[in-house]
Motif scaffolding. Structure first.
Motif, PDB file in Angstrom:
ATOM      1  N   GLY A 197       8.749   8.692   0.808  1.00 62.48           N
ATOM      2  CA  GLY A 197       9.717   9.897   0.919  1.00 62.48           C
ATOM      3  C   GLY A 197       9.151  11.293   0.720  1.00 62.48           C
ATOM      4  O   GLY A 197       9.546  12.219   1.540  1.00 62.48           O
ATOM      5  N   MET A 198       8.319  11.320  -0.249  1.00 67.94           N
ATOM      6  CA  MET A 198       7.827  12.498  -0.425  1.00 67.94           C
ATOM      7  C   MET A 198       6.791  13.102   0.657  1.00 67.94           C
ATOM      8  O   MET A 198       6.978  14.281   1.286  1.00 67.94           O
ATOM      9  CB  MET A 198       6.920  12.584  -1.699  1.00 67.94           C
TER      10      MET A 198
ATOM     11  N   GLY B  76       7.728  14.520   9.015  1.00 70.12           N
ATOM     12  CA  GLY B  76       7.394  13.057   9.914  1.00 70.12           C
ATOM     13  C   GLY B  76       6.001  12.961  10.735  1.00 70.12           C
ATOM     14  O   GLY B  76       5.886  12.198  11.397  1.00 70.12           O
ATOM     15  N   ASN B  77       5.169  14.084  10.335  1.00 68.35           N
ATOM     16  CA  ASN B  77       3.656  14.208  10.883  1.00 68.35           C
ATOM     17  C   ASN B  77       3.013  12.759  10.627  1.00 68.35           C
ATOM     18  O   ASN B  77       2.563  12.730   9.694  1.00 68.35           O
ATOM     19  CB  ASN B  77       3.003  15.185  10.762  1.00 68.35           C
TER      20      ASN B  77
ATOM     21  N   LEU C  36       0.688  -1.347  -0.094  1.00 69.19           N
ATOM     22  CA  LEU C  36       0.097  -0.084   0.004  1.00 69.19           C
ATOM     23  C   LEU C  36       0.867   1.191  -0.085  1.00 69.19           C
ATOM     24  O   LEU C  36       0.299   2.428  -0.361  1.00 69.19           O
ATOM     25  CB  LEU C  36      -1.032  -0.233   1.145  1.00 69.19           C
ATOM     26  N   ILE C  37       2.078   1.198   0.381  1.00 64.16           N
ATOM     27  CA  ILE C  37       3.032   2.488   0.311  1.00 64.16           C
ATOM     28  C   ILE C  37       4.132   2.327  -0.562  1.00 64.16           C
ATOM     29  O   ILE C  37       4.885   1.365  -0.297  1.00 64.16           O
ATOM     30  CB  ILE C  37       3.333   2.607   1.671  1.00 64.16           C
ATOM     31  N   SER C  38       4.266   3.194  -1.387  1.00 67.22           N
ATOM     32  CA  SER C  38       5.397   2.971  -2.246  1.00 67.22           C
ATOM     33  C   SER C  38       6.378   3.980  -1.912  1.00 67.22           C
ATOM     34  O   SER C  38       6.292   4.818  -1.161  1.00 67.22           O
ATOM     35  CB  SER C  38       5.226   3.734  -3.687  1.00 67.22           C
TER      36      SER C  38
ATOM     37  N   VAL D  45      17.613   1.237   6.606  1.00 65.95           N
ATOM     38  CA  VAL D  45      17.337   2.491   5.559  1.00 65.95           C
ATOM     39  C   VAL D  45      17.180   3.871   6.367  1.00 65.95           C
ATOM     40  O   VAL D  45      17.669   5.002   6.068  1.00 65.95           O
ATOM     41  CB  VAL D  45      16.132   2.387   5.042  1.00 65.95           C
ATOM     42  N   CYS D  46      16.738   3.837   7.443  1.00 65.57           N
ATOM     43  CA  CYS D  46      16.577   4.814   8.518  1.00 65.57           C
ATOM     44  C   CYS D  46      16.411   4.647  10.050  1.00 65.57           C
ATOM     45  O   CYS D  46      16.396   3.465  10.128  1.00 65.57           O
ATOM     46  CB  CYS D  46      15.270   5.641   8.216  1.00 65.57           C
TER      47      CYS D  46
END
Length: 135
Positions: free
Chosen positions: A96-97, A104-105, A89-91, A132-133
């Motif tokens: 990133g965008m 980060g909210n 569901l999340i690309s 990655v983070c």
């Protein structure tokens, strides 16, 4: 930004020979998958984002013919399913965008991505686990 719309998810269910029905489920149960009856039940009180995420989640259980949460493999199946739901569901580009736009909210990011906070948190955990983070 939706990678998979509700309509696409319903078509996926149909192509897998599954029935999807809405029912009045207890407040702590968003959805259920019954492999024996090829049935997905979704709580009728879900909003659109919750419905999309829950349907995707249950379709992944169906894809793997998961035996259910109460089984010996339930916890492992659930972890795998949550990871796959987040990835479906999340690309990475969209994530990133929106992370940059909303700084980060979590709530705003989830709304923009069309997912629940849980799915967004699962995606963030994947990023953290893969190095990655940093959380």
């Amino acid at each position: 930004m939706d990678n998979k719309t509700i309509a696409e998810l319903h078509r996926n269910a149909e192509s897998m020979g599954l029935s999807v029905m809405s029912r009045d489920l207890p407040r702590d149960i968003c959805g259920l998958y019954d492999d024996r009856h090829k049935l997905i039940l979704l709580a009728d009180w879900l909003n659109q984002r919750q419905r999309r995420c829950t349907l995707c989640h249950e379709l992944i259980h169906a894809k793997h013919h998961d035996p259910g949460c109460g089984s010996q493999y339930g916890l492992k199946c659930e972890r795998r399913c949550r990871r796959e739901t987040a990835l479906a569901l999340i690309s990475p580009v969209d994530y990133g965008m929106v992370e940059q736009i909303y700084e980060g909210n979590t709530w705003m990011m989830a709304v923009e991505l069309g997912v629940t906070i849980q799915v967004l948190s699962d995606y963030r955990q994947l990023l953290y686990d893969s190095g990655v983070c940093v959380q």
